[in-house]
Design a protein around this motif. Sequence first.
Motif, short mmCIF file in Angstrom:
data_model
loop_
_atom_site.label_atom_id
_atom_site.label_comp_id
_atom_site.label_asym_id
_atom_site.label_seq_id
_atom_site.Cartn_x
_atom_site.Cartn_y
_atom_site.Cartn_z
N GLN A 188 24.76 -51.12 -10.66
CA GLN A 188 24.01 -49.96 -10.26
C GLN A 188 23.53 -49.91 -8.70
O GLN A 188 23.41 -51.23 -8.05
N MET A 189 23.13 -48.87 -8.13
CA MET A 189 22.49 -49.22 -6.72
C MET A 189 20.98 -49.42 -6.88
O MET A 189 20.18 -49.27 -8.12
N VAL B 253 12.94 -43.90 -6.21
CA VAL B 253 13.65 -43.92 -7.60
C VAL B 253 14.92 -44.70 -7.76
O VAL B 253 15.67 -44.56 -6.62
N GLU B 254 15.15 -45.55 -8.85
CA GLU B 254 16.40 -45.76 -9.07
C GLU B 254 16.71 -45.08 -10.36
O GLU B 254 16.08 -45.01 -11.37
N TRP B 255 18.10 -44.75 -10.31
CA TRP B 255 18.60 -43.87 -11.45
C TRP B 255 19.99 -44.63 -11.66
O TRP B 255 19.96 -45.58 -12.79
N ASP C 176 26.10 -40.07 -10.09
CA ASP C 176 24.99 -39.34 -10.72
C ASP C 176 23.77 -39.04 -9.79
O ASP C 176 23.32 -37.95 -9.89
N ASP C 177 23.63 -39.98 -8.77
CA ASP C 177 22.81 -39.83 -7.87
C ASP C 177 22.83 -38.35 -7.10
O ASP C 177 21.88 -37.76 -6.56
N GLU C 178 24.14 -38.35 -6.61
CA GLU C 178 24.62 -37.13 -5.94
C GLU C 178 24.15 -35.80 -6.92
O GLU C 178 23.79 -34.58 -6.41
N LYS C 179 24.68 -35.74 -8.05
CA LYS C 179 24.46 -34.51 -9.06
C LYS C 179 22.86 -34.37 -8.97
O LYS C 179 22.41 -33.03 -9.13
N LEU C 180 22.21 -35.46 -9.08
CA LEU C 180 20.63 -35.37 -9.27
C LEU C 180 19.81 -34.84 -8.07
O LEU C 180 18.77 -34.53 -7.72
N GLY C 181 20.36 -35.00 -6.61
CA GLY C 181 20.21 -34.44 -5.41
C GLY C 181 19.12 -35.31 -4.71
O GLY C 181 18.45 -34.75 -3.84
N PHE C 182 19.12 -36.81 -5.03
CA PHE C 182 18.15 -37.49 -4.37
C PHE C 182 18.20 -37.72 -2.98
O PHE C 182 17.29 -37.77 -2.18
#
Length: 373
Positions: free
Chosen positions: A166-167, A223-225, A230-236
């Motif tokens: 993960q990132m 935040v780490e997700w 996924d991170d793009e979808k969540l808009g971070f």
Amino acid sequence: MDRRLFLNRAALAAGGGAMGGTAGLAAPAVAQGVAGSGQPELRWRLTSSYPKSLDAIHGAGEVFARHVAEITDGRFQIRVFAAGEIAPPLQGLDAVQAGTVEMAYSTSFFYTGKNEAFAFATGLPFGMNTRQQAAWMYEGGGIDLLNEFHRQYNVYALPLGSTGAQMGGWFRREVNRPEDFQGLKMRIGGIGGQVVQKLGGVPQQLAGGDIYPALERGTIDAVEWLGPYDDEKLGFQRVARFYYYPAWWEGAAMTHLFVNLDQWNSLPASYRAAIRVASEASTQWMVARYDARNPDALRRLVSQGAQLRPFSREVMDACYRASQEIIDGIAARNADFRRIYEPWSKARDDMRLWFRVAEQSFDNYVSSVSARR
């Protein structure tokens, strides 16, 4: 995946385990057994820890349910509920343990507050990569070892999904030195959160749907997700600029299926085999989905202003030292953790030796050549 292939693999799973059994029933006999009138009609519920909007990590649960139905000719139906529809996203295990639902699909390290040994099923800081974690689970005895531990929580568990490395997450300010973690409020779970705390940070465990509002309001600073897709979808990227890598706490992050132990034991052998085969297939599906979609998502994030930053060697070294001290301390006081850690660490070290010889040398060379083109 072709149904006939599923039935062939289910035959092996029923006779000798889901992975590598050499003895088993012939495929036609299993097909007749699954589809025959003697098999029960079952309707189970599965509570997911993830929102429907995340089509890879949540989607693996739906892929799993579809596979089980296909293998059993529709006799075993599993209805998947997104996070919060039946149980809160961080309480899936509790719902299964109590018998509220038959199954949960979740991340095991959400439950390290109950017992740090839950972390092994997801991954330890500076631990195994995706292939190594899978090898330990399926061929190194990890599944059996973990289920000896899971019995005390009235669940049976199997891998169901893996994200790959993960990132390191999104930060509102730069983190160049270990001292920059002082006072940093970060969404991070599991033992990784304990490492951040040891460096002076303030770890917080939040479900996927709660992270963006907390970051936007400044309730958290980082935040780490998961990774770009996924991170793009969540808009971070809209509320934090600095995108760090790698996630030293998740060189591999495996998600898991938890089944109420009494319900698991009551299943016909062919249905247990269907679950094993379907969960394994869904795990591979998730790995492939993220590997195929993360590159384009990362390009889009950079084009939107995300600033990629590697964690400095100084930060990585400090996190490594802190994680080893924490893990050694847990192993000293937690017998459940220690029982798993000893064989896990031997498997990790053995596989690292092999990977240095072949996989790593190949990857490093190809990467260096590609960078010069």
